[in-house]
Write a protein that holds these residues in place. Structure first.
Motif, PDB file in Angstrom:
ATOM      1  N   GLY A  15       0.833  -1.195   0.000  1.00 32.75           N
ATOM      2  CA  GLY A  15       0.000   0.000   0.000  1.00 32.75           C
ATOM      3  C   GLY A  15       0.873   1.253   0.000  1.00 32.75           C
ATOM      4  O   GLY A  15       2.101   1.182  -0.154  1.00 32.75           O
ATOM      5  N   TYR A  16       0.210   2.346   0.227  1.00 33.60           N
ATOM      6  CA  TYR A  16       0.930   3.620   0.144  1.00 33.60           C
ATOM      7  C   TYR A  16       1.587   3.963   1.473  1.00 33.60           C
ATOM      8  O   TYR A  16       0.963   3.940   2.535  1.00 33.60           O
ATOM      9  N   SER A  17       2.906   4.297   1.406  1.00 29.75           N
ATOM     10  CA  SER A  17       3.648   4.850   2.545  1.00 29.75           C
ATOM     11  C   SER A  17       4.861   5.527   1.939  1.00 29.75           C
ATOM     12  O   SER A  17       5.893   4.894   1.717  1.00 29.75           O
ATOM     13  N   ASN A  18       4.636   6.834   1.619  1.00 23.20           N
ATOM     14  CA  ASN A  18       5.656   7.557   0.854  1.00 23.20           C
ATOM     15  C   ASN A  18       5.979   6.805  -0.441  1.00 23.20           C
ATOM     16  O   ASN A  18       7.122   6.607  -0.814  1.00 23.20           O
ATOM     17  N   GLY A  51     -15.256   2.615  -5.896  1.00 27.72           N
ATOM     18  CA  GLY A  51     -15.849   2.240  -4.614  1.00 27.72           C
ATOM     19  C   GLY A  51     -15.146   1.058  -3.979  1.00 27.72           C
ATOM     20  O   GLY A  51     -13.918   1.032  -3.832  1.00 27.72           O
ATOM     21  N   SER A  52     -15.953   0.072  -3.617  1.00 28.35           N
ATOM     22  CA  SER A  52     -15.425  -1.107  -2.915  1.00 28.35           C
ATOM     23  C   SER A  52     -15.020  -2.228  -3.866  1.00 28.35           C
ATOM     24  O   SER A  52     -14.722  -3.337  -3.431  1.00 28.35           O
ATOM     25  N   ALA A  68       2.162 -15.619  -6.601  1.00 27.67           N
ATOM     26  CA  ALA A  68       1.497 -14.522  -5.894  1.00 27.67           C
ATOM     27  C   ALA A  68       0.146 -14.260  -6.536  1.00 27.67           C
ATOM     28  O   ALA A  68       0.060 -13.960  -7.725  1.00 27.67           O
ATOM     29  N   ILE A  69      -0.906 -14.380  -5.748  1.00 25.29           N
ATOM     30  CA  ILE A  69      -2.225 -13.965  -6.201  1.00 25.29           C
ATOM     31  C   ILE A  69      -2.621 -12.759  -5.361  1.00 25.29           C
ATOM     32  O   ILE A  69      -2.562 -12.781  -4.125  1.00 25.29           O
ATOM     33  N   ILE A  70      -2.995 -11.695  -6.047  1.00 24.67           N
ATOM     34  CA  ILE A  70      -3.145 -10.386  -5.410  1.00 24.67           C
ATOM     35  C   ILE A  70      -4.574  -9.896  -5.587  1.00 24.67           C
ATOM     36  O   ILE A  70      -5.128  -9.965  -6.682  1.00 24.67           O
ATOM     37  N   CYS A  71      -5.134  -9.391  -4.504  1.00 24.74           N
ATOM     38  CA  CYS A  71      -6.432  -8.715  -4.585  1.00 24.74           C
ATOM     39  C   CYS A  71      -6.198  -7.233  -4.282  1.00 24.74           C
ATOM     40  O   CYS A  71      -5.621  -6.880  -3.238  1.00 24.74           O
ATOM     41  N   THR A  72      -6.643  -6.395  -5.206  1.00 26.30           N
ATOM     42  CA  THR A  72      -6.339  -4.968  -5.112  1.00 26.30           C
ATOM     43  C   THR A  72      -7.629  -4.151  -5.007  1.00 26.30           C
ATOM     44  O   THR A  72      -8.586  -4.378  -5.764  1.00 26.30           O
ATOM     45  N   TRP A  73      -7.610  -3.185  -4.030  1.00 26.20           N
ATOM     46  CA  TRP A  73      -8.726  -2.259  -3.829  1.00 26.20           C
ATOM     47  C   TRP A  73      -8.215  -0.828  -3.979  1.00 26.20           C
ATOM     48  O   TRP A  73      -7.029  -0.548  -3.729  1.00 26.20           O
ATOM     49  N   LEU A  74      -9.126   0.072  -4.329  1.00 23.90           N
ATOM     50  CA  LEU A  74      -8.776   1.498  -4.293  1.00 23.90           C
ATOM     51  C   LEU A  74      -8.598   1.952  -2.841  1.00 23.90           C
ATOM     52  O   LEU A  74      -9.231   1.420  -1.930  1.00 23.90           O
ATOM     53  N   ALA A  75      -7.740   2.960  -2.641  1.00 23.29           N
ATOM     54  CA  ALA A  75      -7.513   3.517  -1.293  1.00 23.29           C
ATOM     55  C   ALA A  75      -7.747   5.024  -1.341  1.00 23.29           C
ATOM     56  O   ALA A  75      -6.805   5.825  -1.261  1.00 23.29           O
ATOM     57  N   PRO A  76      -9.004   5.441  -1.484  1.00 20.54           N
ATOM     58  CA  PRO A  76      -9.287   6.881  -1.626  1.00 20.54           C
ATOM     59  C   PRO A  76      -8.941   7.683  -0.371  1.00 20.54           C
ATOM     60  O   PRO A  76      -8.796   8.908  -0.432  1.00 20.54           O
ATOM     61  N   GLU A  77      -8.816   6.972   0.779  1.00 19.71           N
ATOM     62  CA  GLU A  77      -8.516   7.688   2.020  1.00 19.71           C
ATOM     63  C   GLU A  77      -7.068   8.133   2.096  1.00 19.71           C
ATOM     64  O   GLU A  77      -6.690   8.921   2.989  1.00 19.71           O
ATOM     65  N   MET A  78      -6.254   7.630   1.181  1.00 24.84           N
ATOM     66  CA  MET A  78      -4.842   8.000   1.220  1.00 24.84           C
ATOM     67  C   MET A  78      -4.665   9.368   0.559  1.00 24.84           C
ATOM     68  O   MET A  78      -5.462   9.774  -0.291  1.00 24.84           O
ATOM     69  N   PRO A  79      -3.595  10.086   0.948  1.00 24.31           N
ATOM     70  CA  PRO A  79      -3.434  11.480   0.503  1.00 24.31           C
ATOM     71  C   PRO A  79      -3.139  11.623  -0.988  1.00 24.31           C
ATOM     72  O   PRO A  79      -3.417  12.656  -1.573  1.00 24.31           O
ATOM     73  N   ARG A  80      -2.630  10.582  -1.574  1.00 19.40           N
ATOM     74  CA  ARG A  80      -2.269  10.708  -2.979  1.00 19.40           C
ATOM     75  C   ARG A  80      -3.299  10.018  -3.846  1.00 19.40           C
ATOM     76  O   ARG A  80      -3.721   8.896  -3.560  1.00 19.40           O
ATOM     77  N   PRO A  81      -3.779  10.633  -4.926  1.00 18.32           N
ATOM     78  CA  PRO A  81      -4.771   9.999  -5.808  1.00 18.32           C
ATOM     79  C   PRO A  81      -4.186   8.727  -6.435  1.00 18.32           C
ATOM     80  O   PRO A  81      -3.000   8.656  -6.739  1.00 18.32           O
ATOM     81  N   GLY A  82      -5.070   7.737  -6.641  1.00 13.51           N
ATOM     82  CA  GLY A  82      -4.651   6.501  -7.310  1.00 13.51           C
ATOM     83  C   GLY A  82      -4.002   5.484  -6.399  1.00 13.51           C
ATOM     84  O   GLY A  82      -3.502   4.459  -6.874  1.00 13.51           O
ATOM     85  N   CYS A  83      -4.020   5.776  -5.092  1.00 12.89           N
ATOM     86  CA  CYS A  83      -3.429   4.794  -4.178  1.00 12.89           C
ATOM     87  C   CYS A  83      -4.331   3.571  -4.053  1.00 12.89           C
ATOM     88  O   CYS A  83      -5.548   3.654  -4.191  1.00 12.89           O
ATOM     89  N   VAL A  84      -3.702   2.424  -3.755  1.00 13.35           N
ATOM     90  CA  VAL A  84      -4.457   1.166  -3.612  1.00 13.35           C
ATOM     91  C   VAL A  84      -3.935   0.378  -2.418  1.00 13.35           C
ATOM     92  O   VAL A  84      -2.821   0.596  -1.931  1.00 13.35           O
ATOM     93  N   TRP A  85      -4.795  -0.490  -1.939  1.00 16.37           N
ATOM     94  CA  TRP A  85      -4.395  -1.533  -0.983  1.00 16.37           C
ATOM     95  C   TRP A  85      -4.345  -2.870  -1.740  1.00 16.37           C
ATOM     96  O   TRP A  85      -5.228  -3.165  -2.533  1.00 16.37           O
TER      97      TRP A  85
END
Length: 642
Positions: A15-18, A51-52, A68-85
């Motif tokens: 996820g996003y961290s700098n 959304g979700s 690796a099997i990855i499930c990706t969600w949007l992270a709108p709560e993060m400060p930078r646009p386009g971030c994901v979890w």
């Protein structure tokens, strides 16, 4: 946690961290794998979710080889646009090899926005190997199969994305471990593709309809949407393990599965498998088709021995994986009833089989039976090889099937005395060949004995007579052991009533005395005449005993004109005669008369004949005619009558 019932799954969170980066992991990932995951777990270029919503990504990591099997969600709560979890499940080889239903993974994923307080993201997850997810919709699976293994693109429809995701996991579950590890995908369309991506989305593209659908597609669809482990799934997992996982591997295997659903495997099916899968490929499937694997493990019928032979000949070992000893062992176990047809194919493909020919030949020769040989079910070359490999097979009825040269060749094999005798018997019933003379001179007495029996049955080939008659001096000892009248007459006919050498006369006479009571009337007469001829030939004065034993009865037959035609001709040739009008009796008496003239006293023999006075006087050269002749001779010594 890993056990017989549970698999352990490592996990990681990105996820996003700098910047988009690895936040936590239960597995120590290398820098190479972290780099790969950072790119794959970030928002895919051009991907559209809201959304979700979430999407899946799957790929194999280059360093650890974990999947690796990855499930990706949007992270709108993060400060930078386009971030994901992104929640990443790291699957090891054990998991890919043992977990049947991968749709169960869908329920394992969690949005990792609470990873800092939720310590469960930093430890492995235990999942029951038998766990199953919700079944996939056939309407979603069919186009996905086409997209994965055909040339079609997959239509993107937001409304059916959940169904598409389950279809992806269902199709992935269908694959065997080696193919699973190479399955690379995203569950949504993007403007760029992953390396080696297994299928592509194209917006606005409709699924092509194929009518009728190919057999492999229908079978694969039924398997991928089944709630149980199907025979096809077992087939794919057993035989896919040693196949390069290219785009056509699964359709080809499914087609092979369909074509092997019978009790007997057709040659064309096995041949097609070898054409599809080259050297080093589909080894397990090929070995099962050849019958080299334990039958309890094989999921296909094996080839018949004949088809197997043809397959080996056609492919000359290419695209096959076996040891010659394995092939030998396989053919050594075939049923005897199938040996003739196998032998026919073997002989006709000798050059194509190369070194394998000898191995198979050695394996099936011990299976050859006398009955099969006797019924002429083998090529002559193979039949000869079978006898040389197992001389005990050589019987009287088989000898009739082989040419003379072959019979003589069998003489050098390890056959017993009975077989050797039958070979001699068979040779004597056929036209003489020069090689037969070698056996004649090495087994003279035995050949004579057998020939006598053949003469009695009118089975001796006349071309042998010259050899026997030219070697009459070899048989005095054999003559002395003749035990019955038929043998005696057969022996004398075999040798052509020989008059030389003189050593034969005592042998013939002894045999005659021993068997005389067993002879019929005519044969007794014939042989008595023959003995008389021998005595004449070698000097009657030398064989008084034989003459005394045969002449009294013979003379009576002469007087009563009871000689068979051939006996009359023989005695006529050997008795002296000055006048064709003389009868045989007078000629017989003249035989002795001539002896007396030579000064030989034959009184003992003449006395046995019970002659009249006149006959006696003539036979002993004492008749009046003789006195007159003597007087005339005294005055005219230069002229005489007898």
């Amino acid at each position: 946690m890993t056990s017989d019932e549970f698999n352990s799954i490592d996990q990681a969170v990105f996820g996003y961290s700098n910047g988009h980066r690895l936040l936590v992991s239960s597995f120590n990932l290398s820098a190479v794998d972290v780099y790969e995951l950072a790119a794959a777990s970030d928002l895919a270029p051009g991907a559209q979710i809201s959304g979700s919503e979430s999407y899946f990504t799957g790929l194999t990591l280059p360093d650890s080889k974990r999947y690796a099997i990855i499930c990706t969600w949007l992270a709108p709560e993060m400060p930078r646009p386009g971030c994901v979890w992104s929640h990443v499940l790291l699957l090891n080889k054990t998991f890919l090899s043992t977990h049947v239903d991968l749709t169960a993974l869908k329920d394992v994923f969690r949005r990792p926005d609470q990873y800092q307080t939720d310590e469960s993201f930093s430890v492995p997850i235990a999942i029951n190997r038998r766990s199953r997810g919700k079944g996939a919709d056939p309407e979603a699976v069919e186009p996905l199969l086409w997209a994965c293994y055909g040339n079609d693109n997959l239509k993107d429809d937001v409304a059916i994305r959940p169904a598409t995701e389950r279809a992806i996991l269902a199709v992935w579950s269908q694959q065997w471990p080696r193919l699973r590890a190479r399955f690379t995908f995203r569950s949504i369309p993007a403007s760029s593709s992953l390396k080696g991506q297994s299928f592509e989305f194209r917006r606005g593209v409709s699924l092509k309809k194929h009518h009728p659908s190919p057999e492999w597609l229908q079978a694969a669809l039924e398997d991928a949407t089944s709630s149980t482990i199907t025979p096809l799934r077992r087939f794919l997992w057993r035989y896919g393990k040693d196949i390069n996982s290219d785009k056509q591997a699964l359709p080809n295997l499914v087609a092979a599965y369909i074509s092997t659903r019978s009790k007997k495997l057709r040659f064309e099916v096995a041949d097609n498998v070898l054409e599809l899968f080259g050297n080093g490929q589909a080894i397990t499937l090929k070995r099962d088709m050849l019958g080299l694997s334990p039958s309890k493990l094989s999921l296909v019928p094996s080839l018949s021995s004949v088809d197997l032979m043809q397959l080996l000949a056609k492919h000359k070992g290419k695209a096959l994986d076996y040891q010659q000893s394995e092939i030998s062992s396989l053919f050594s176990q075939i049923e005897a009833a199938h040996v003739p047809e196998v032998a026919e194919v073997l002989v006709s493909n000798r050059e194509e089989l190369g070194e394998l020919f000898s191995s198979i030949m050695g394996a099936i020769l011990p299976l050859v039976t006398e009955d099969a040989l006797a019924h002429g079910r083998f090529d002559e070359r193979f039949a000869l090889a079978a006898i040389h490999a197992n001389p005990a097979l050589l019987s009287e009825r088989l000898m009739r099937l082989f040419p003379t040269e072959a019979l003589i060749g069998f003489w050098s094999t390890e056959i017993d005395g009975v077989q050797r005798r039958e070979i001699l018997r068979t040779l004597l019933s056929r036209e003489f060949v020069e090689e037969g003379a070698v056996l004649f001179y090495s087994r003279t007495s035995e050949m004579f004995e057998i020939a006598i029996d053949l003469v009695r049955q009118s089975e001796l080939h006349e071309s042998w007579l010259n050899l026997f008659r030219a070697n009459g001096d070899q048989f005095p000892d054999s003559v002395t052991v003749l035990s019955n009248g038929e043998e005696l007459m057969a022996a004398v006919r075999l040798l052509g009533f020989p008059v030389d050498p003189p050593e034969l006369l005592p042998a013939w006479h002894a045999a005659f005395e021993r068997t005389q009571s067993l002879l019929n009337y005519d044969d007794e007469t014939r042989f008595a005449v023959y003995l008389l001829a021998l005595c004449v030939r070698h000097g009657i004065e030398n064989y008084r005993g034989p003459l005394v034993s045969i002449l009294p009865a013979l003379r009576q037959k002469v007087l009563h004109d009871e000689l068979p035609v051939d006996a009359r001709e023989m005695i006529s040739r050997w008795l002296p005669s000055d006048d064709a009008r003389w009868d045989l009796n007078k000629r017989l008496l003249k035989l002795f008369r001539k002896a007396y003239k030579r000064g030989v006293n034959m009184d003992d023999v003449v006395a046995s004949l019970h002659l009249s006075n006149a006959e006696y006087a003539y036979a002993t050269d004492q008749d009046p005619e003789t006195a007159v002749r003597r007087l005339f001779k005294a005055f005219s010594p230069w002229n005489y009558w007898d």
